[in-house]
Design an enzyme around this catalytic site. Sequence first.
Site, mmCIF file in Angstrom:
data_model
loop_
_atom_site.group_PDB
_atom_site.id
_atom_site.type_symbol
_atom_site.label_atom_id
_atom_site.label_comp_id
_atom_site.label_asym_id
_atom_site.label_seq_id
_atom_site.Cartn_x
_atom_site.Cartn_y
_atom_site.Cartn_z
ATOM 1 N N ASP A 1 17.499 70.400 41.154
ATOM 2 C CA ASP A 1 18.727 69.723 40.718
ATOM 3 C C ASP A 1 19.957 70.335 41.382
ATOM 4 O O ASP A 1 19.911 71.451 41.919
ATOM 5 C CB ASP A 1 18.841 69.806 39.193
ATOM 6 C CG ASP A 1 19.595 68.627 38.586
ATOM 7 O OD1 ASP A 1 20.262 67.882 39.330
ATOM 8 O OD2 ASP A 1 19.519 68.459 37.358
ATOM 9 N N ASP B 1 20.811 59.514 36.462
ATOM 10 C CA ASP B 1 20.794 60.011 35.091
ATOM 11 C C ASP B 1 20.903 58.876 34.083
ATOM 12 O O ASP B 1 20.745 59.107 32.883
ATOM 13 C CB ASP B 1 21.950 60.997 34.873
ATOM 14 C CG ASP B 1 21.624 62.392 35.367
ATOM 15 O OD1 ASP B 1 20.451 62.656 35.688
ATOM 16 O OD2 ASP B 1 22.542 63.227 35.449
#
Length: 754
Positions: free
Chosen positions: A487, A557
């Site tokens: 990430d 997301d």
Amino acid sequence: MIHIDEYLDHGPRFRLDAGEASYAFMIFDRRFPVHLYWGGRLSRMPDPGAILRPCPRDYAVLRQGSSDFSPWPESGAGYTPSTMPMELGVWGWGDDRPGSVHIRYADGTPGTELVYEGWEIPGSPLQPEGMPLIHEQAAECETLRITLKDPARSLRLHMHYTVHERMNAVIRWIRFENSGDDPVILNNPPAFSLDLQGTGKSLVRLQGGWASERHVDARALPPGISRQESRAGAVGHGQTPFIALGDPGAHEFSGTVRAFSLAYSGNFYAQTAADEHMNCRVSMGVNQYRGNLATGETFDTPAAVLVYSNRGFSGMSGNFHHLIRDFIQSKELREWPRHVIINSWEAMYFDVTEKKILNLARKGKEVGAELLVLDDGWFSARRNDQTSLGDWDYNHRRFPRGLGALGDDIRGMGLKFGIWMEPEMVSPDSRLYREHPRWIISIPERTPSLARHQLILDLSRDEVVDYLKQTMTKVLKEARPDYLKWDMNRNITEPGFPALSGERQGEGMHRYILGLYRLIRYIRQEFPHMIIEGCAGGGGRMDLSMTAYSPRFWTSDQTDAVERLPIQYGSSLIFPPETLGAHVSAVPNHQVGRITPLESRCITAAAFSFGCELNPAGLSAGERQILKAWSLRYRELRDMIRRGNFYRLRGPLEPGWQTSLPESPEFARSRSYAWMLASRDFQTLGVFFHRPVKTGLSRSIPLRLYLPDSCLQDSYREKFSGNVYEGATLRDSGIHCEEADGDYMSRFMLLTRE
């Protein structure tokens, strides 16, 4: 694949054959590369007369252009640089159009003149140094190198063109070489520029933001400059290094489309510049870059991929998908089966413990999961986003036996095990920051800003990259994960690089990306059987180069099924479906609060890399059965997902999508999305239809499938209804999908040829 004709008055001609297309240019006046052709496959060299024509004083100008106030060079060869269809724009010798090579010499001289010096086909294909691109079949590719030189200075520019007989793409990039005594200053160096003729083109780009990435923006090509760019250290959520130009009338399955995508994960620009004749210069390159090229140094730009399709936008996407699957990704990444994933993030956020994760694994196994990913919260004192990034030792209180033992237990259940890391970041409240406060990207004497309570490690520094190599190797050897979710959760906002000298500061962002590539490449080499998922707050760093390391992205997301429709539609323009992570989430959705049927959430995700972003313990028994059924159905489909063809059937690239009136059929279509999976032989078709909103004017519009002519007389049986359709009916008349009332309706159909 590369054909050269040197026996011309002006200079040599070059034709590159790549799949179904040919690309050609010539050296004009034995000095300047001029574009001739990019279109369907040719059997011989194109005639320069189709592009150039004589005019008074034996000058040559564009057929669609005219001479103007730009200078006519002293050579007498006859051209006006600002109207020639240049293969590369160079600022400072008469071509004043945007999107050009922009050089400044150490003595302050602005601009340069670069003229043809020679060509070469190297013994092995070349790629930009330090940047990923072609992995498979590289030895079968051919590369043409064209060298240009400033006759007054010791600067050379090497244009590279790489093709393969089956690649359906031309790859271009540039190497700058300084062999003089003084430095050369590069400003936002382009990977390529290309001048295209013709009017009436459509411009398609991908735009959006966090949790709304890669929405299709389709419009008529505007006059003047149209530019997308990123400036904060990564590709970003709001823009994508991609441009498609459609000829008049081009849509999903017909018409000519020329598309461009930059294989680069950092600051980029992607630009069109249309002149008064609507001739268009396309250029892409490194943005926010001002670098010194010292004596003996070279600078390689990222590579740009140029794709031609005479089968509309669907054919364009098929070419990109083929490039990623068969050339950019290694065989091991391509063949990874795309397991059903259950991720801990929205199931429990930071509240992870060994007991909770094992329970999540058991419940995940019951609904068909094959891989559990332990997301954020497993390390050091990490209980929220305010601490501990950089301290990658597991939390002994929450995981007393360590991650290795946890992974063994999970594998003992029949699942694979993955972990989350954000190696590029550091929390101010961490041992790493206290020990190495100068390792962050920052501007001296200024307080660095925090985003998500974190700072960014300076990957332009070799010692930082080496430290991360050692730290990640230690963690991964101890935890032994099958899968790593990598990430990155903030932008670079104060781009200061303390280890670089003042004249090198403008190189820092690019050097950061090169350091990132070195780190990921090292991890891939050390752990070749571990899969890396690419994530950057969702889809903030998705580009062609990252597909060389990551066979799967966390696409966004945003996990709401309705909001996901335009994201997945737009992402599919470039990326094949198996690379796009799509999870079934809980309701009310955690991003927008919407409540949608579980069946619709499953159908939205099932054409891509399917997974779960919830805790199955919170579902009813009936819901768990639905989720398990779709997990099993996805397993049946996934071979077709990763090996077959993907076709968009309904969405923003349909005529009338963005301009339809409420009473028109196009308005009803604009309320729905649809796409289709097809096996390579069209034996099996999976059709996914989505209607988010039911209105008083909504009506069922037949959904027309894509089938080649060879299938029109065949019969297809739909598995769930038992209905039989002739291929011609499916393609030319369509089938009705809207059988249910209410909002958030999705339907899946599976058709098999009899």
